[in-house]
Design a protein around this motif. Structure first.
Motif, PDB file in Angstrom:
ATOM      1  N   ASN A  27       0.811  -1.264  -0.078  1.00  0.00           N
ATOM      2  CA  ASN A  27       0.266  -0.215   0.170  1.00  0.00           C
ATOM      3  C   ASN A  27       1.022   1.112   0.002  1.00  0.00           C
ATOM      4  N   LEU A  28       0.930   2.078  -1.222  1.00  0.00           N
ATOM      5  CA  LEU A  28       1.697   3.212  -1.338  1.00  0.00           C
ATOM      6  C   LEU A  28       0.933   4.296  -1.647  1.00  0.00           C
ATOM      7  N   ALA A  29      -0.283   4.350  -0.955  1.00  0.00           N
ATOM      8  CA  ALA A  29      -1.395   5.363  -1.117  1.00  0.00           C
ATOM      9  C   ALA A  29      -0.571   6.699  -0.634  1.00  0.00           C
TER      10      ALA A  29
ATOM     11  N   PHE B 162      -1.616   2.692  -5.615  1.00  0.00           N
ATOM     12  CA  PHE B 162      -0.789   4.080  -5.946  1.00  0.00           C
ATOM     13  C   PHE B 162      -1.824   5.128  -5.562  1.00  0.00           C
ATOM     14  N   ASP B 163      -2.997   5.000  -4.957  1.00  0.00           N
ATOM     15  CA  ASP B 163      -3.843   6.063  -4.909  1.00  0.00           C
ATOM     16  C   ASP B 163      -3.224   7.275  -4.203  1.00  0.00           C
ATOM     17  N   ASN B 164      -3.339   8.402  -4.889  1.00  0.00           N
ATOM     18  CA  ASN B 164      -2.746   9.620  -4.534  1.00  0.00           C
ATOM     19  C   ASN B 164      -1.304   9.780  -4.242  1.00  0.00           C
ATOM     20  N   ALA B 165      -0.650   8.750  -4.807  1.00  0.00           N
ATOM     21  CA  ALA B 165       0.743   9.084  -4.576  1.00  0.00           C
ATOM     22  C   ALA B 165       1.355  10.006  -5.866  1.00  0.00           C
ATOM     23  N   VAL B 166       2.520  10.531  -5.290  1.00  0.00           N
ATOM     24  CA  VAL B 166       3.170  11.686  -5.999  1.00  0.00           C
ATOM     25  C   VAL B 166       4.162  10.801  -6.857  1.00  0.00           C
TER      26      VAL B 166
END
Length: 436
Positions: free
Chosen positions: A399-401, A420-424
């Motif tokens: 989980n890399l949100a 990757f939700d909302n990841a930069v």
């Protein structure tokens, strides 16, 4: 002298044409024109076995290129990008590698005698009389002449993770070079200038350093078993320390740390293992929250199931260490070497701190080497991985949100099922290949 070929992206067929031309001109009269290159892209191409004596490729990209067995003696590779390049058995005698990026390159058996590897930067003169860095996106019409600004060093040579097993680097200048995580087993560094160089987590087993200049050199977290330091200048050099009677001393320190945690710092003493050699030690299941391991040697140590929220692990060498199912929320893991470490099922997410001024502290992996590390099913929500090297790392179902991946290296990494939700995701190298 002909003007260099500038800012071109080469394919293999075109490159072969110019390399054939170069080798023919090298065998001809001394005044024969040889092609030279400036800020060109040779990424992934094959130069192997070529005779490129006096070759000039200033500011060019050789990412993942194969230059094995080539002769690059007296070559000008100033500010070249050689990340991940295959440089086995290359002859770099007296080559100019100032400011070059050799991160994760394989230089096994290479000859770097009298090569120049100190700091450098690439600038162009502009029509307004000033200088512009090559990274600045301005029109090529503004550029007229290349300048080497060696008296004003801008950035260190990046040799993090390079393989230099049994390489000959004698009499070379590697001052202020970053050799974090490098493999220098059996390398010949006699009489080299290593002033200010960084060897965090490097392996110098059996290396020859006789007569080397080691002023202000940092060997903390380095392995230097059987290395030869005869006649070295080691003024200001920093080495890791061993902890005598660890089995007797550690329980006492842990008890004081537990009181410090439970009393919110009013009693006991915070556990501090700064610059201590703790290779292979077992800490499984312990409460090590906010403990300090800065610049410690933790290779093959085990922290499985530990509670390590807000711990300081910056600059450590923790190759093949175990952190599976550990709680590392809000911890500082910047500039560490975690190659092949196990973070499976670990929590590296945000640490929420309550109180009058509540805050959320991210786990920091900035500039860390996490090559081939295992983050399967790990939580990295909001984690900062800017400039981290995650080459061939595993993030299956992780989980890399909200995580930050800026200029992160992800070549060969496994992101199957990763959130990757909302990841930069900015300038992430290799991510497009890792997702396919």
């Amino acid at each position: 002298m002909a003007a260099p070929l500038q800012r071109r992206v080469f394919d293999q067929a075109t490159l072969n044409h110019f390399l054939d031309l170069y080798e023919r001109s090298s065998r001809g009269p001394a005044f024969a024109e040889r092609p030279s290159f400036l800020a060109c892209d040779f990424s992934g191409l094959d130069f192997s076995g070529r005779d490129l004596t006096n070759f000039s490729a200033i500011g060019c990209r050789f990412v993942n290129a194969d230059l094995s067995r080539s002769n690059l003696s007296f070559a000008n590779l100033y500010a070249a990008d050689l990340r991940g390049a295959i440089l086995k058995n290359v002859d770099f005698t007296r080559a100019d590698l100032r400011g070059a990026c050799l991160r994760s390159a394989d230089l096994g058996g290479a000859n770097l005698q009298e090569a120049s590897l100190e700091r450098g930067a690439l600038f162009f003169a502009s029509i307004d009389g000033g200088f512009r860095d090559t990274a600045v996106p301005v029109k090529s019409a503004y550029y007229r002449q290349i300048h080497h600004l060696a008296p004003e060093p801008i950035r260190d040579t990046d040799m993090r993770g390079v393989i230099l097993e049994h390489a000959d680097i004698s009499d070379s200048d590697l001052s202020f070079t970053d050799l974090t995580g490098a493999n220098l087993t059996g390398a010949n560094l006699t009489r080299s200038n290593l002033t200010g160089a960084r060897f965090f987590g490097a392996n110098l087993t059996g290396a020859k350093l006789q007569g080397a200049k080691l002023r202000q050199t940092n060997f903390v977290t380095a392995i230097y078993d059987s290395a030869q330091f005869k006649d070295c200048d080691i003024s200001g050099t920093v080495f890791p320390r061993e902890m005598p009677d660890f089995d007797a001393e550690f329980p006492r320190r842990l008890a004081r740390h537990t009181r410090w945690v439970q009393s919110l710092g009013s009693e006991g003493e915070r556990l501090d293992f700064t610059m201590i050699d703790l290779r292979g030690k077992k800490f499984d299941g312990l409460d090590l929250s906010a403990a300090v391991f800065t610049l410690s040697l933790l290779d093959e140590a085990s922290f499985a199931g530990c509670y390590m929220a807000m711990a300081e692990l910056n600059g450590v060498s923790a190759r093949k260490a175990r952190f599976d199912k550990a709680d590392l929320r809000g911890s500082n893991l910047t500039r560490g070497n975690f190659t092949l470490a196990n973070f499976q099922g670990a929590n590296l997410g945000m640490m929420d701190i309550a109180g009058m001024h509540p805050m959320s502290v991210p786990t920091r992996l900035t500039q860390s080497c996490i090559m081939a590390a295992n983050f399967d099913n790990a939580v990295l929500t909001g984690a900062d991985l800017e400039l981290a090297d995650a080459t061939e790392a595993r993030f299956t179902s992780a989980n890399l949100a909200g995580a930050v991946l800026i200029n992160t290296y992800c070549y060969g990494a496994n992101f199957r099922g990763t959130n990757f939700d909302n990841a930069v995701l900015t300038h992430v190298r290799g991510l497009e290949f890792s997702l396919t």
